[in-house]
Design a protein around this motif. Structure first.
Motif, PDB file in Angstrom:
ATOM      1  N   LYS A   3     -66.403  -3.251  -9.564  1.00 59.92           N
ATOM      2  CA  LYS A   3     -65.273  -3.670 -10.394  1.00 59.92           C
ATOM      3  C   LYS A   3     -64.486  -4.724  -9.625  1.00 59.92           C
ATOM      4  O   LYS A   3     -64.422  -4.702  -8.413  1.00 59.92           O
ATOM      5  CB  LYS A   3     -64.379  -2.485 -10.704  1.00 59.92           C
ATOM      6  CG  LYS A   3     -65.113  -1.367 -11.388  1.00 59.92           C
ATOM      7  CD  LYS A   3     -64.482  -1.040 -12.672  1.00 59.92           C
ATOM      8  CE  LYS A   3     -65.280   0.092 -13.298  1.00 59.92           C
ATOM      9  NZ  LYS A   3     -65.127   0.181 -14.666  1.00 59.92           N
ATOM     10  N   VAL A  26     -58.713  -9.149 -24.300  1.00 57.98           N
ATOM     11  CA  VAL A  26     -58.289  -7.901 -23.666  1.00 57.98           C
ATOM     12  C   VAL A  26     -56.783  -7.944 -23.395  1.00 57.98           C
ATOM     13  O   VAL A  26     -56.068  -6.974 -23.659  1.00 57.98           O
ATOM     14  CB  VAL A  26     -59.075  -7.639 -22.363  1.00 57.98           C
ATOM     15  CG1 VAL A  26     -58.467  -6.492 -21.569  1.00 57.98           C
ATOM     16  CG2 VAL A  26     -60.537  -7.363 -22.674  1.00 57.98           C
ATOM     17  N   ASP A  45     -57.959   1.308 -27.768  1.00 56.45           N
ATOM     18  CA  ASP A  45     -59.179   1.961 -27.282  1.00 56.45           C
ATOM     19  C   ASP A  45     -60.367   1.633 -28.181  1.00 56.45           C
ATOM     20  O   ASP A  45     -61.469   1.351 -27.698  1.00 56.45           O
ATOM     21  CB  ASP A  45     -58.988   3.472 -27.196  1.00 56.45           C
ATOM     22  CG  ASP A  45     -58.007   3.879 -26.109  1.00 56.45           C
ATOM     23  OD1 ASP A  45     -57.696   3.056 -25.219  1.00 56.45           O
ATOM     24  OD2 ASP A  45     -57.547   5.045 -26.157  1.00 56.45           O
ATOM     25  N   LEU A  48     -61.378  -2.128 -27.813  1.00 56.98           N
ATOM     26  CA  LEU A  48     -61.979  -2.474 -26.521  1.00 56.98           C
ATOM     27  C   LEU A  48     -63.239  -1.673 -26.201  1.00 56.98           C
ATOM     28  O   LEU A  48     -63.928  -1.967 -25.225  1.00 56.98           O
ATOM     29  CB  LEU A  48     -60.948  -2.292 -25.409  1.00 56.98           C
ATOM     30  CG  LEU A  48     -59.734  -3.217 -25.507  1.00 56.98           C
ATOM     31  CD1 LEU A  48     -58.732  -2.888 -24.421  1.00 56.98           C
ATOM     32  CD2 LEU A  48     -60.140  -4.677 -25.457  1.00 56.98           C
ATOM     33  N   ALA A  49     -63.568  -0.688 -27.028  1.00 50.07           N
ATOM     34  CA  ALA A  49     -64.733   0.163 -26.769  1.00 50.07           C
ATOM     35  C   ALA A  49     -66.030  -0.632 -26.605  1.00 50.07           C
ATOM     36  O   ALA A  49     -66.798  -0.361 -25.679  1.00 50.07           O
ATOM     37  CB  ALA A  49     -64.885   1.220 -27.860  1.00 50.07           C
ATOM     38  N   LEU A  51     -66.499  -3.593 -25.426  1.00 46.87           N
ATOM     39  CA  LEU A  51     -66.481  -4.238 -24.108  1.00 46.87           C
ATOM     40  C   LEU A  51     -66.660  -3.208 -23.000  1.00 46.87           C
ATOM     41  O   LEU A  51     -67.317  -3.480 -21.998  1.00 46.87           O
ATOM     42  CB  LEU A  51     -65.178  -5.009 -23.898  1.00 46.87           C
ATOM     43  CG  LEU A  51     -65.031  -6.296 -24.701  1.00 46.87           C
ATOM     44  CD1 LEU A  51     -63.653  -6.906 -24.486  1.00 46.87           C
ATOM     45  CD2 LEU A  51     -66.109  -7.295 -24.342  1.00 46.87           C
ATOM     46  N   ALA A  52     -66.079  -2.033 -23.177  1.00 45.83           N
ATOM     47  CA  ALA A  52     -66.202  -0.980 -22.169  1.00 45.83           C
ATOM     48  C   ALA A  52     -67.650  -0.487 -22.059  1.00 45.83           C
ATOM     49  O   ALA A  52     -68.095  -0.115 -20.974  1.00 45.83           O
ATOM     50  CB  ALA A  52     -65.274   0.175 -22.509  1.00 45.83           C
ATOM     51  N   ARG A  53     -68.379  -0.508 -23.170  1.00 42.70           N
ATOM     52  CA  ARG A  53     -69.772  -0.043 -23.171  1.00 42.70           C
ATOM     53  C   ARG A  53     -70.756  -1.133 -22.753  1.00 42.70           C
ATOM     54  O   ARG A  53     -71.892  -0.849 -22.406  1.00 42.70           O
ATOM     55  CB  ARG A  53     -70.160   0.454 -24.561  1.00 42.70           C
ATOM     56  CG  ARG A  53     -69.528   1.757 -24.946  1.00 42.70           C
ATOM     57  CD  ARG A  53     -70.152   2.325 -26.207  1.00 42.70           C
ATOM     58  NE  ARG A  53     -70.082   1.386 -27.318  1.00 42.70           N
ATOM     59  CZ  ARG A  53     -69.132   1.361 -28.247  1.00 42.70           C
ATOM     60  NH1 ARG A  53     -68.162   2.233 -28.197  1.00 42.70           N
ATOM     61  NH2 ARG A  53     -69.157   0.475 -29.216  1.00 42.70           N
ATOM     62  N   TRP A  54     -70.329  -2.374 -22.798  1.00 47.26           N
ATOM     63  CA  TRP A  54     -71.211  -3.505 -22.543  1.00 47.26           C
ATOM     64  C   TRP A  54     -71.686  -3.495 -21.097  1.00 47.26           C
ATOM     65  O   TRP A  54     -70.917  -3.333 -20.173  1.00 47.26           O
ATOM     66  CB  TRP A  54     -70.468  -4.794 -22.840  1.00 47.26           C
ATOM     67  CG  TRP A  54     -71.278  -6.033 -22.693  1.00 47.26           C
ATOM     68  CD1 TRP A  54     -72.597  -6.196 -22.980  1.00 47.26           C
ATOM     69  CD2 TRP A  54     -70.815  -7.308 -22.249  1.00 47.26           C
ATOM     70  NE1 TRP A  54     -72.987  -7.482 -22.745  1.00 47.26           N
ATOM     71  CE2 TRP A  54     -71.909  -8.193 -22.286  1.00 47.26           C
ATOM     72  CE3 TRP A  54     -69.586  -7.782 -21.838  1.00 47.26           C
ATOM     73  CZ2 TRP A  54     -71.808  -9.523 -21.925  1.00 47.26           C
ATOM     74  CZ3 TRP A  54     -69.477  -9.108 -21.468  1.00 47.26           C
ATOM     75  CH2 TRP A  54     -70.573  -9.959 -21.515  1.00 47.26           C
ATOM     76  N   SER A  55     -72.966  -3.657 -20.934  1.00 45.82           N
ATOM     77  CA  SER A  55     -73.518  -3.726 -19.585  1.00 45.82           C
ATOM     78  C   SER A  55     -74.345  -4.986 -19.455  1.00 45.82           C
ATOM     79  O   SER A  55     -75.100  -5.346 -20.366  1.00 45.82           O
ATOM     80  CB  SER A  55     -74.316  -2.466 -19.294  1.00 45.82           C
ATOM     81  OG  SER A  55     -75.656  -2.705 -19.123  1.00 45.82           O
TER      82      SER A  55
END
Length: 61
Positions: A3, A26, A45, A48-49, A51-55
């Motif tokens: 991070k 964001v 939440d 932004l979910a 983006l949070a899951r994006w890998s």
């Protein structure tokens, strides 16, 4: 993947216009969260979910 802070991301050589747009998104979403209105955090939440899951995987070049 480690991070890093927003200021570190901006200095990355591969930081692109898409990355800048994602960061702006964001910031706008988080800026709309009101501490005394929990529904605003719930909406943030949800927004932004993805983006949070994006890998980001390694790409073949």
């Amino acid at each position: 993947m480690s991070k890093c802070t927003a200021s570190e991301v901006i200095r990355l050589p591969r930081f692109t216009a898409v990355g800048a747009m994602a960061l702006a998104y964001v910031i706008k979403v988080m800026g709309a969260v009101e501490p005394d209105e929990p529904e605003t955090q719930a909406l943030a939440d949800q927004l932004l979910a993805p983006l949070a899951r994006w890998s980001v995987g390694s790409s073949a070049r």
